[in-house]
Enzyme design. Structure first.
Site, PDB file in Angstrom:
ATOM      1  N   ARG A 140      20.707  -9.627  -1.880  1.00  0.00           N
ATOM      2  CA  ARG A 140      21.886 -10.036  -1.104  1.00  0.00           C
ATOM      3  C   ARG A 140      22.912 -10.766  -1.956  1.00  0.00           C
ATOM      4  O   ARG A 140      23.899 -11.276  -1.449  1.00  0.00           O
ATOM      5  CB  ARG A 140      21.493 -10.906   0.106  1.00  0.00           C
ATOM      6  CG  ARG A 140      20.722 -12.159  -0.192  1.00  0.00           C
ATOM      7  CD  ARG A 140      20.615 -13.054   1.053  1.00  0.00           C
ATOM      8  NE  ARG A 140      20.100 -12.386   2.199  1.00  0.00           N
ATOM      9  CZ  ARG A 140      18.800 -12.308   2.532  1.00  0.00           C
ATOM     10  NH1 ARG A 140      17.897 -12.869   1.760  1.00  0.00           N
ATOM     11  NH2 ARG A 140      18.416 -11.699   3.616  1.00  0.00           N
ATOM     12  N   GLY A 162      13.330 -11.880  -7.749  1.00  0.00           N
ATOM     13  CA  GLY A 162      12.824 -13.072  -7.091  1.00  0.00           C
ATOM     14  C   GLY A 162      13.919 -13.679  -6.228  1.00  0.00           C
ATOM     15  O   GLY A 162      15.061 -13.212  -6.226  1.00  0.00           O
ATOM     16  N   ASP A 176       0.823  -1.209   0.000  1.00  0.00           N
ATOM     17  CA  ASP A 176       0.000   0.000   0.000  1.00  0.00           C
ATOM     18  C   ASP A 176       0.859   1.262   0.000  1.00  0.00           C
ATOM     19  O   ASP A 176       0.427   2.309  -0.499  1.00  0.00           O
ATOM     20  CB  ASP A 176      -0.940   0.023   1.207  1.00  0.00           C
ATOM     21  CG  ASP A 176      -2.216  -0.781   0.960  1.00  0.00           C
ATOM     22  OD1 ASP A 176      -2.614  -0.889  -0.218  1.00  0.00           O
ATOM     23  OD2 ASP A 176      -2.797  -1.307   1.916  1.00  0.00           O
ATOM     24  N   CYS A 231      16.966  -6.825 -10.992  1.00  0.00           N
ATOM     25  CA  CYS A 231      17.525  -7.563  -9.859  1.00  0.00           C
ATOM     26  C   CYS A 231      17.928  -8.977 -10.298  1.00  0.00           C
ATOM     27  O   CYS A 231      18.918  -9.140 -11.009  1.00  0.00           O
ATOM     28  CB  CYS A 231      16.534  -7.574  -8.698  1.00  0.00           C
ATOM     29  SG  CYS A 231      17.293  -7.968  -7.108  1.00  0.00           S
ATOM     30  N   LYS A 263     -30.514   5.802   4.612  1.00  0.00           N
ATOM     31  CA  LYS A 263     -30.631   4.738   5.621  1.00  0.00           C
ATOM     32  C   LYS A 263     -29.300   4.525   6.337  1.00  0.00           C
ATOM     33  O   LYS A 263     -29.246   4.394   7.575  1.00  0.00           O
ATOM     34  CB  LYS A 263     -31.109   3.462   4.946  1.00  0.00           C
ATOM     35  CG  LYS A 263     -31.358   2.295   5.886  1.00  0.00           C
ATOM     36  CD  LYS A 263     -31.880   1.106   5.097  1.00  0.00           C
ATOM     37  CE  LYS A 263     -32.143  -0.092   6.001  1.00  0.00           C
ATOM     38  NZ  LYS A 263     -32.652  -1.254   5.222  1.00  0.00           N
ATOM     39  N   GLU A 299      11.126   0.205 -10.656  1.00  0.00           N
ATOM     40  CA  GLU A 299       9.659   0.282 -10.612  1.00  0.00           C
ATOM     41  C   GLU A 299       9.147   0.969  -9.352  1.00  0.00           C
ATOM     42  O   GLU A 299       8.033   1.521  -9.334  1.00  0.00           O
ATOM     43  CB  GLU A 299       9.051  -1.120 -10.733  1.00  0.00           C
ATOM     44  CG  GLU A 299       9.230  -2.040  -9.530  1.00  0.00           C
ATOM     45  CD  GLU A 299      10.531  -2.823  -9.520  1.00  0.00           C
ATOM     46  OE1 GLU A 299      10.639  -3.791  -8.741  1.00  0.00           O
ATOM     47  OE2 GLU A 299      11.454  -2.457 -10.284  1.00  0.00           O
ATOM     48  N   HIS A 338      15.696  -1.717  -8.219  1.00  0.00           N
ATOM     49  CA  HIS A 338      14.268  -1.834  -8.547  1.00  0.00           C
ATOM     50  C   HIS A 338      13.712  -0.481  -8.991  1.00  0.00           C
ATOM     51  O   HIS A 338      13.129   0.262  -8.186  1.00  0.00           O
ATOM     52  CB  HIS A 338      13.492  -2.355  -7.338  1.00  0.00           C
ATOM     53  CG  HIS A 338      13.764  -3.788  -7.020  1.00  0.00           C
ATOM     54  ND1 HIS A 338      13.023  -4.823  -7.558  1.00  0.00           N
ATOM     55  CD2 HIS A 338      14.728  -4.364  -6.246  1.00  0.00           C
ATOM     56  CE1 HIS A 338      13.500  -5.976  -7.122  1.00  0.00           C
ATOM     57  NE2 HIS A 338      14.531  -5.728  -6.319  1.00  0.00           N
TER      58      HIS A 338
END
Length: 549
Positions: free
Chosen positions: A476, A355, A71, A382, A222, A523, A521
């Protein structure tokens, strides 16, 4: 002093609290206010860094090295405000901090309890940076009634009582289910959700109601009556064609007006300037063409595992006025069958994301090889960069046994040449970080923003428009620099390096239309109104490729 908006959820999970929070932040910005958004998650993990992508989706990484909930990616993409470590907290992190203080004797021998010690820790976290912004938006993970969420609900209840009246409001997101057999929208689940919230001392000021059907005015009335909110504070939230319609849709529904009214700011608030979001919506709904991009990954069964990648490709498409049609391909389909061309022909670009672990890596290597040999635009991120390097080492440099220590486990198996090795030491600012293979897994990677220096004549320098960049990392394992000359002699250029020249950050193939691998990364920093340069140019290259096929 900031004004606080606490966003809670009820009835069911995954209703879109994060998106609603992000859209509200964008709407307040459009009115000239400054905002910061944060996420309070009830799970007991210290952070999501060690969770399976199938369990939790993507891990979003901040500049200062926090591994956070996805989020926070929505928050950044909609507001442009860079998230920080202080914008994400979990029960695990809270309890760890409390227990560390208890061990040090900070509580002076007192009995440690959820109230006040845990709730005080949460409240201290909430008000970090209180003097920096006009509005602080705090989303509470999970749904009201979850036992693990109770300390957070109690904390925000206390917090609202501690602050001067009028400085905190509560927005509750619920579901209005539609029963097709009777043709009715049912309000009772929302009424019960609000009742549950009120039983713990929180009365919502605004209701945001997800629905697949139009909500009639009589149903809004309501809900207002039985949930004790103003009629104009019942905000419908309908399904949208794209998440980037959310700011305009929520503005039309009156969300920002209801929030300002709850704070008593209706008369003094500036009118919103929504031109940015109107342009974003126009680009989404009126593309001039379409490109097909294959994403060859290992977590493709859950698209949230690659949420930032799919959004960054969308941003690149918006910039180029094209629709990016993604196809998620499980890298394992290439492991046992010689079907690479069958699966990948017809795509205008190929992306191999990050990944962990060995599963699917041979398929990623085959995808990198296919893109290189067939001159198809390729972006490796990556692990996707590392697989591109191993592919080049095997097929260009003739290091037939090239591999990675991540898969060989440093077991002394000499059948493998570790072109990619376990990173044990690197420089962060003015200090050296050291890691061992058997260290704890959580929070021990090379995390957060690091600088890189680009070759001035490289493709990436052209894409970025400069030779100095800062990008976010989460890994790593590293490509071993000792193979640089062998690989460059074969055409794989190391075009970006860490400032000390020790760590490869970017590789590219010079005699290729567009073939780039990055260790970081990109993105994570892309936004609809500011697409990341790499994704912007990657999609441009895909457009060029589409004209050739």
């Amino acid at each position: 002093m900031a004004r606080y908006i606490f966003i809670t959820g009820g009835v069911v999970s995954s209703l879109g609290k994060g998106l609603a929070s992000a859209a509200l932040g964008a709407l307040l910005q459009a009115r000239g206010y400054s905002v910061r958004l944060r996420k309070l998650d009830p799970y007991l993990n210290v952070d999501p860094g060690t969770m399976s992508p199938f369990e939790h989706g993507e891990v979003f990484v901040t500049d200062d090295g926090a591994e956070t909930d996805l989020d926070l990616g929505h928050y950044e993409r909609f507001t442009g405000v860079a998230a920080r470590q202080t914008d994400s907290i979990s029960s695990g992190r809270v309890y760890t901090t409390v227990l560390e203080k208890e061990r040090r004797g900070d509580y002076l021998g007192k009995t440690i309890q959820v109230i006040p010690h845990v709730t005080n820790e949460i409240k201290d976290f909430i008000e970090i940076g209180d003097d920096e912004v006009d509005f602080m938006l705090c989303e509470i993970g999970g749904t009201v009634g979850d036992i693990e969420g109770l300390p957070f609900f109690e904390s925000i209840r206390q917090f609202s009582q501690d602050r001067p009246r009028g400085e905190c409001i509560f927005m509750h997101l619920t579901l209005l289910p539609y029963l097709g057999a009777s043709g009715e929208l049912k309000t009772k689940p929302t009424q019960h959700s609000v009742k549950e919230l009120r039983s713990i001392g929180i009365a919502p000021d605004i209701l945001v109601c997800r629905s697949e059907q139009d909500i009639p005015e009589k149903e809004k009335a309501k809900l207002a009556l039985f949930c004790n909110v103003r009629p104009d504070a019942v905000i419908p939230a309908y399904d949208l064609d794209t998440i980037y319609d959310a700011p305009l849709a929520y503005h039309k529904a009156g969300m920002d007006r209801a929030v300002l009214a709850a704070f008593g700011l209706s008369d003094s608030a500036p009118a919103p300037d929504l031109s940015v979001w109107e342009d974003v919506s126009d680009r989404m709904h009126n593309p001039d063409g379409e490109v097909k991009v294959a994403v060859v990954g290992k977590y493709t069964q859950l698209e949230d595992a690659y949420k930032s990648i799919s959004e960054a490709l969308t941003h690149g498409g918006m910039f180029n006025r094209v629709k990016v049609k993604l196809e998620w391909i499980d890298a394992e389909v290439f492991d046992t069958a010689d079907n690479v061309a069958e699966k990948l022909s017809g795509f205008h670009a190929i992306l191999v994301p990050g990944g962990f672990g060995e599963r699917g890596t041979e398929g990623k290597i085959k995808a990198a090889q296919y893109a290189r040999e067939n001159k198809i635009p390729y972006l490796g991120i990556c692990l996707g960069m590392q697989m591109a390097v191993i592919e080049a080492a095997r097929n260009l440099a003739k290091i037939d046994n090239a591999g990675s220590e991540e898969f060989d486990h440093e077991a002394g198996d000499k059948r493998f040449e570790p072109v990619v090795y376990h990173l044990k030491e690197w420089v962060e600012g003015n200090r050296t970080i050291e890691r061992a293979v058997n260290d704890d897994k959580g929070g021990t990677m090379r995390l957060g923003a690091y600088n890189a220096t680009l070759n001035k004549d490289s493709k990436v320098a052209e894409v970025y428009g400069g030779t100095s960049i800062s990008e976010r990392h989460r890994h790593r394992y590293e490509v071993d620099i000792k193979y640089r000359k062998q690989l460059e002699d074969c055409g794989l250029t190391f075009s970006g390096m860490s400032p000390d020249g020790k760590l490869p950050e970017i590789v590219e193939v010079a005699d290729h239309p567009w073939y780039i691998g990055v260790q970081y990364h990109p993105e994570l920093k892309s936004k609809p109104f500011e697409p990341h340069p790499l994704f912007r140019d990657f999609v441009r290259a895909a457009v060029e490729q589409s004209r050739l096929v």
